[in-house]
Write a protein that holds these residues in place. Sequence first.
Motif, mmCIF file in Angstrom:
data_model
loop_
_atom_site.group_PDB
_atom_site.id
_atom_site.type_symbol
_atom_site.label_atom_id
_atom_site.label_comp_id
_atom_site.label_asym_id
_atom_site.label_seq_id
_atom_site.Cartn_x
_atom_site.Cartn_y
_atom_site.Cartn_z
ATOM 1 N N GLU A 269 0.845 -1.199 0.000
ATOM 2 C CA GLU A 269 0.000 0.000 0.000
ATOM 3 C C GLU A 269 0.874 1.241 0.000
ATOM 4 O O GLU A 269 1.911 1.273 0.660
ATOM 5 N N PRO A 270 0.455 2.296 -0.704
ATOM 6 C CA PRO A 270 1.274 3.507 -0.704
ATOM 7 C C PRO A 270 1.138 4.303 0.591
ATOM 8 O O PRO A 270 0.060 4.332 1.210
ATOM 9 N N ARG A 271 2.234 4.897 1.005
ATOM 10 C CA ARG A 271 2.219 5.831 2.141
ATOM 11 C C ARG A 271 3.077 7.019 1.717
ATOM 12 O O ARG A 271 4.220 6.833 1.286
ATOM 13 N N LEU A 272 2.530 8.191 1.808
ATOM 14 C CA LEU A 272 3.271 9.396 1.405
ATOM 15 C C LEU A 272 3.252 10.412 2.541
ATOM 16 O O LEU A 272 2.193 10.925 2.913
ATOM 17 N N MET A 273 4.443 10.663 3.061
ATOM 18 C CA MET A 273 4.610 11.647 4.116
ATOM 19 C C MET A 273 5.496 12.761 3.560
ATOM 20 O O MET A 273 6.361 12.513 2.721
ATOM 21 N N ILE A 274 5.283 13.977 4.017
ATOM 22 C CA ILE A 274 6.158 15.072 3.597
ATOM 23 C C ILE A 274 6.963 15.529 4.813
ATOM 24 O O ILE A 274 6.403 15.782 5.888
ATOM 25 N N HIS A 275 8.269 15.584 4.595
ATOM 26 C CA HIS A 275 9.210 15.839 5.690
ATOM 27 C C HIS A 275 9.992 17.135 5.431
ATOM 28 O O HIS A 275 10.500 17.343 4.335
ATOM 29 N N THR A 276 10.084 17.971 6.438
ATOM 30 C CA THR A 276 10.938 19.161 6.371
ATOM 31 C C THR A 276 11.834 19.129 7.602
ATOM 32 O O THR A 276 11.345 18.909 8.719
ATOM 33 N N ARG A 277 13.134 19.315 7.382
ATOM 34 C CA ARG A 277 14.086 19.185 8.495
ATOM 35 C C ARG A 277 14.718 20.533 8.802
ATOM 36 O O ARG A 277 15.159 21.232 7.894
ATOM 37 N N ILE A 278 14.745 20.867 10.078
ATOM 38 C CA ILE A 278 15.312 22.150 10.499
ATOM 39 C C ILE A 278 16.721 21.895 11.028
ATOM 40 O O ILE A 278 16.930 21.021 11.885
ATOM 41 N N ALA A 279 17.663 22.619 10.477
ATOM 42 C CA ALA A 279 19.078 22.387 10.790
ATOM 43 C C ALA A 279 19.390 22.700 12.246
ATOM 44 O O ALA A 279 18.820 23.625 12.837
ATOM 45 N N GLY A 280 20.311 21.924 12.804
ATOM 46 C CA GLY A 280 20.807 22.205 14.146
ATOM 47 C C GLY A 280 21.755 23.392 14.104
ATOM 48 O O GLY A 280 22.185 23.842 13.032
ATOM 49 N N ASP A 281 22.083 23.884 15.284
ATOM 50 C CA ASP A 281 23.030 24.983 15.419
ATOM 51 C C ASP A 281 24.438 24.362 15.470
ATOM 52 O O ASP A 281 24.690 23.509 16.325
ATOM 53 N N PRO A 282 25.331 24.769 14.570
ATOM 54 C CA PRO A 282 26.675 24.180 14.591
ATOM 55 C C PRO A 282 27.354 24.306 15.962
ATOM 56 O O PRO A 282 28.169 23.469 16.335
ATOM 57 N N GLN A 283 26.983 25.341 16.724
ATOM 58 C CA GLN A 283 27.558 25.503 18.085
ATOM 59 C C GLN A 283 27.218 24.338 18.989
ATOM 60 O O GLN A 283 28.021 23.883 19.777
ATOM 61 N N SER A 284 25.977 23.866 18.905
ATOM 62 C CA SER A 284 25.516 22.840 19.845
ATOM 63 C C SER A 284 25.260 21.480 19.196
ATOM 64 O O SER A 284 25.197 20.465 19.898
ATOM 65 N N GLU A 285 25.104 21.413 17.865
ATOM 66 C CA GLU A 285 24.763 20.133 17.218
ATOM 67 C C GLU A 285 25.881 19.545 16.353
ATOM 68 O O GLU A 285 25.659 18.594 15.600
ATOM 69 N N SER A 286 27.088 20.099 16.456
ATOM 70 C CA SER A 286 28.218 19.491 15.738
ATOM 71 C C SER A 286 28.730 18.308 16.550
ATOM 72 O O SER A 286 28.596 18.300 17.774
ATOM 73 N N GLY A 287 29.348 17.352 15.875
ATOM 74 C CA GLY A 287 30.011 16.273 16.601
ATOM 75 C C GLY A 287 31.219 16.850 17.330
ATOM 76 O O GLY A 287 31.722 17.913 16.972
ATOM 77 N N VAL A 288 31.689 16.142 18.385
ATOM 78 C CA VAL A 288 32.850 16.655 19.097
ATOM 79 C C VAL A 288 34.129 16.420 18.291
ATOM 80 O O VAL A 288 35.137 17.068 18.489
ATOM 81 N N GLU A 289 34.040 15.462 17.382
ATOM 82 C CA GLU A 289 35.185 15.199 16.505
ATOM 83 C C GLU A 289 34.660 14.364 15.344
ATOM 84 O O GLU A 289 33.561 13.833 15.406
ATOM 85 N N VAL A 290 35.398 14.314 14.267
ATOM 86 C CA VAL A 290 34.950 13.563 13.089
ATOM 87 C C VAL A 290 35.985 12.482 12.794
ATOM 88 O O VAL A 290 37.179 12.777 12.775
ATOM 89 N N ALA A 291 35.510 11.242 12.615
ATOM 90 C CA ALA A 291 36.472 10.140 12.355
ATOM 91 C C ALA A 291 36.894 10.166 10.896
ATOM 92 O O ALA A 291 36.097 10.513 10.042
#
Length: 291
Positions: A269-291
């Motif tokens: 069966e079809p399911r259609l949802m519409i998604h909008t994503r709000i960006a995090g603040d780089p100050q608080s939503e960045s990783g502490v380090e990147v591998a």
Amino acid sequence: MDPVFTPLDATFGAVVSHVDLKKLSSETWQSLNRAFNKYGLLIFPKQHLSIDEQAVFAARFGEIEELTSIEGLKSVPLTNMRQDGGVIDENDDMSLILNGNEGWHTDSSYMPVSAKASVLSAHVIPVDGGRTGFTDMRAAYESLDETIKEQIEGLSAYHSLYHSQNKVGHEAKAGQLEGVISGLNSHQIPLRPLVKVHPETGKKSLFVGRHAYGIPGLSEAESEKLLIDLIEFSCQKPRVYFHRWNVGDLLIWDNRCMLHKAGTFDRSEPRLMIHTRIAGDPQSESGVEVA
Ligand code: OGA
Ligand code: MN
């Protein structure tokens, strides 16, 4: 009339009535924003916003994260439906991403900056199933034993979409998922503390979910067990809510302190949802380090 907030029978979330999201005064929006920070999940039944109206509403909360390479596309379909109304093949990358979505997660935790919030609305729904689950990770953190709180303070985990898709049997080659989610970089895997401090409320919450793995300092097995135990403990009453959708419903949740997951449904069966994503603040939503 001012919006009316009816709390869910859970530690979080509220249904909002007496509001028309197409016409929001700045005063009404401010009261919605306060409620968003307080409840973590706001449910607006039967708003029937168009795709563009949804993007305008979402943009009140911050910059939109562009999830496709189509310039200017603010809202994206989350669907098993083809353009011709049929359903996609079960081996399609999108179908496999929908399978993965059935695991508890927080949006874009595998990106350099994880998401602030997501807005989701229902356009085509299956006869049964497809309920979206939510968990209050602030209440989960608060309910942990002091010894566990001490154990996890200072621990972090890597977050990767390749890793989480692999766990559901979707073996994507490096670079393959970039075709579905733009901005993803399979070579940049952020490391995120298990305990997150909310940038607006200052409250602590558990920041885990299906994309998390590989806690530095623990063996692979210890890390996996701890992450599974934390999710299992968290995602229980009274900290969970499952939304049974009606077409036109619109939800917004705070990815900084909630987990969510899609519910199973008959994929013929079809399911259609519409998604909008709000960006995090780089100050608080960045990783502490990147591998
Ligand atoms: C999302 C999501 C779940 C669903 O929109 O980020 O995970 O039920 N949706 O479609
Ligand atoms: Mn999601």
